[in-house]
Design an enzyme around this catalytic site. Structure first.
Site, PDB file in Angstrom:
ATOM      1  N   THR A  20      -2.586   5.679   9.502  1.00  0.00           N
ATOM      2  CA  THR A  20      -2.065   6.142   8.211  1.00  0.00           C
ATOM      3  C   THR A  20      -2.751   5.501   7.015  1.00  0.00           C
ATOM      4  O   THR A  20      -2.640   6.008   5.901  1.00  0.00           O
ATOM      5  CB  THR A  20      -0.551   5.847   8.096  1.00  0.00           C
ATOM      6  OG1 THR A  20      -0.368   4.424   8.057  1.00  0.00           O
ATOM      7  CG2 THR A  20       0.222   6.425   9.258  1.00  0.00           C
ATOM      8  N   ALA A  21      -3.421   4.403   7.201  1.00  0.00           N
ATOM      9  CA  ALA A  21      -3.867   3.604   6.054  1.00  0.00           C
ATOM     10  C   ALA A  21      -5.182   4.103   5.472  1.00  0.00           C
ATOM     11  O   ALA A  21      -6.199   4.176   6.149  1.00  0.00           O
ATOM     12  CB  ALA A  21      -4.018   2.139   6.472  1.00  0.00           C
ATOM     13  N   SER A  65      -4.966  14.570   4.368  1.00  0.00           N
ATOM     14  CA  SER A  65      -4.420  14.954   3.071  1.00  0.00           C
ATOM     15  C   SER A  65      -4.840  16.386   2.756  1.00  0.00           C
ATOM     16  O   SER A  65      -5.816  16.899   3.326  1.00  0.00           O
ATOM     17  CB  SER A  65      -4.960  14.014   1.983  1.00  0.00           C
ATOM     18  OG  SER A  65      -4.663  14.503   0.688  1.00  0.00           O
ATOM     19  N   LYS A 104     -11.087  11.324   1.946  1.00  0.00           N
ATOM     20  CA  LYS A 104     -10.195  11.907   2.947  1.00  0.00           C
ATOM     21  C   LYS A 104     -10.912  12.971   3.765  1.00  0.00           C
ATOM     22  O   LYS A 104     -10.661  13.130   4.970  1.00  0.00           O
ATOM     23  CB  LYS A 104      -8.968  12.510   2.267  1.00  0.00           C
ATOM     24  CG  LYS A 104      -8.115  11.512   1.491  1.00  0.00           C
ATOM     25  CD  LYS A 104      -7.633  10.356   2.349  1.00  0.00           C
ATOM     26  CE  LYS A 104      -6.624  10.773   3.400  1.00  0.00           C
ATOM     27  NZ  LYS A 104      -6.034   9.613   4.102  1.00  0.00           N
ATOM     28  N   PRO A 128      -0.628  15.945   4.153  1.00  0.00           N
ATOM     29  CA  PRO A 128       0.426  16.074   3.129  1.00  0.00           C
ATOM     30  C   PRO A 128      -0.147  16.310   1.744  1.00  0.00           C
ATOM     31  O   PRO A 128      -1.292  15.947   1.445  1.00  0.00           O
ATOM     32  CB  PRO A 128       1.148  14.729   3.205  1.00  0.00           C
ATOM     33  CG  PRO A 128       0.098  13.780   3.674  1.00  0.00           C
ATOM     34  CD  PRO A 128      -0.804  14.551   4.580  1.00  0.00           C
ATOM     35  N   PHE A 165       1.206  19.846  -8.989  1.00  0.00           N
ATOM     36  CA  PHE A 165       1.187  19.095  -7.736  1.00  0.00           C
ATOM     37  C   PHE A 165       1.683  19.978  -6.594  1.00  0.00           C
ATOM     38  O   PHE A 165       2.711  20.640  -6.723  1.00  0.00           O
ATOM     39  CB  PHE A 165       2.111  17.874  -7.812  1.00  0.00           C
ATOM     40  CG  PHE A 165       1.731  16.870  -8.857  1.00  0.00           C
ATOM     41  CD1 PHE A 165       0.699  15.981  -8.643  1.00  0.00           C
ATOM     42  CD2 PHE A 165       2.416  16.807 -10.066  1.00  0.00           C
ATOM     43  CE1 PHE A 165       0.350  15.045  -9.615  1.00  0.00           C
ATOM     44  CE2 PHE A 165       2.084  15.884 -11.033  1.00  0.00           C
ATOM     45  CZ  PHE A 165       1.037  15.006 -10.810  1.00  0.00           C
TER      46      PHE A 165
END
Length: 286
Positions: A20-21, A65, A104, A128, A165
């Site tokens: 996740t990082a 992402s 990403k 996400p 967003f």
């Protein structure tokens, strides 16, 4: 993340690995390779090299992402598509243009390449949108936390930028990771987005639930005005040019069908997030 072999010991005996990082930063970036790209790309390689050395691992869930799906919001308007899907990839970002988006993208592409070069473990990604929702920490270093906090500090008292967003609740993102890890039939990429909403849409939600006790923006700032002052607030002018004033939509149907996830309404997310910041003293009534 940049130390080769640093995850080997922690991974021993594990069957599932969540990676996740990766740094998330969009303002005042001075050294994109060191701040964003190397931790994302080299970090992903080091984690997956450790997975390859750890025979107990059967499944990897990578946090990517929607930044790996598209580069600039204007691309949606130019595409003629009803919405971006998991089939889309960011092809326009680079180390000098939208470096976070680029970080990403290259990290996820590398992960898929490494996954396809072996057959012992399977991989799926979680993509996400902008993550909002109540935080477990009072730290304000998170970009997502800072965006909501800006509504309560008066930063946008005299107007909000016309920026949209594609957002999702942090609790739904957490659930998405668990579902991707435990459902062996889940595969591929998964866009996790509840809905798209601009600064003024978020402001209207906050005004509805918290009233006039806070300096929420009441109107939008013209994009040309933001363009002029962009360098003073840590933004590149080309980011303003290609991202402000445009609509954005992403299709979340694959994640719903493949993972079985149900997304919270974004209004609930925004209210819970601001209430958490209020409870923790990150924002105060005026």
């Amino acid at each position: 993340l940049l130390d080769e072999g640093s995850f080997d010991a922690a991974m021993q005996g594990c069957s599932i690995v969540f990676h996740t990082a990766s740094p998330f930063k969009s303002r005042n970036i001075k050294a994109p390779m060191a701040e964003l790209i190397n931790p994302a790309k080299v970090g992903t390689k080091n984690v997956l090299d450790a997975v390859n050395r750890t025979t107990s691992v059967e499944r990897v869930v990578l946090t990517s992402s929607i930044a790996a799906v598209f580069g600039d919001i204007k691309e949606y308007a130019d595409s003629g598509k009803a919405a971006f899907t998991e089939q889309d990839w960011n092809t326009t970002s680079s180390a000098t243009k939208q470096p976070y988006f680029y970080s990403k993208t290259v990290a996820e592409k590398l992960a898929w390449e490494m996954s396809e070069q072996q057959s012992r473990w399977s991989m799926t990604t979680i993509n996400p949108g902008m993550i909002f929702g109540p935080a477990l920490s009072t730290s304000t270093r998170s970009e997502s936390i800072q965006v909501i906090r800006d509504f309560g500090t008066g930063l946008m008292l005299f107007g909000a930028p016309k920026l949209t967003f594609a957002a999702v609740d942090v609790r739904d993102v957490a659930e998405g990771h668990i579902l991707a890890a435990t459902n062996n039939k889940a595969s591929g990429r998964h866009i996790l987005v509840s809905e798209s909403k601009g600064f003024m849409g978020i402001s209207r939600v906050l005004q509805k639930h918290f009233g006039a006790r806070f300096p929420f923006p009441r109107f939008s700032i013209p994009s040309w005005a933001v363009y002029i002052v962009a360098p003073l607030i840590g933004l590149e002018r080309r980011f303003v040019k290609y991202n402000m004033g445009y609509p954005l939509k992403l299709n979340n149907s694959y994640a719903i069908n493949d993972l079985g996830i149900t997304f919270r309404p974004l209004e609930t997310t925004i209210v819970d997030h601001f209430q958490q910041q209020l409870d923790d003293g990150l924002v105060r009534k005026w």
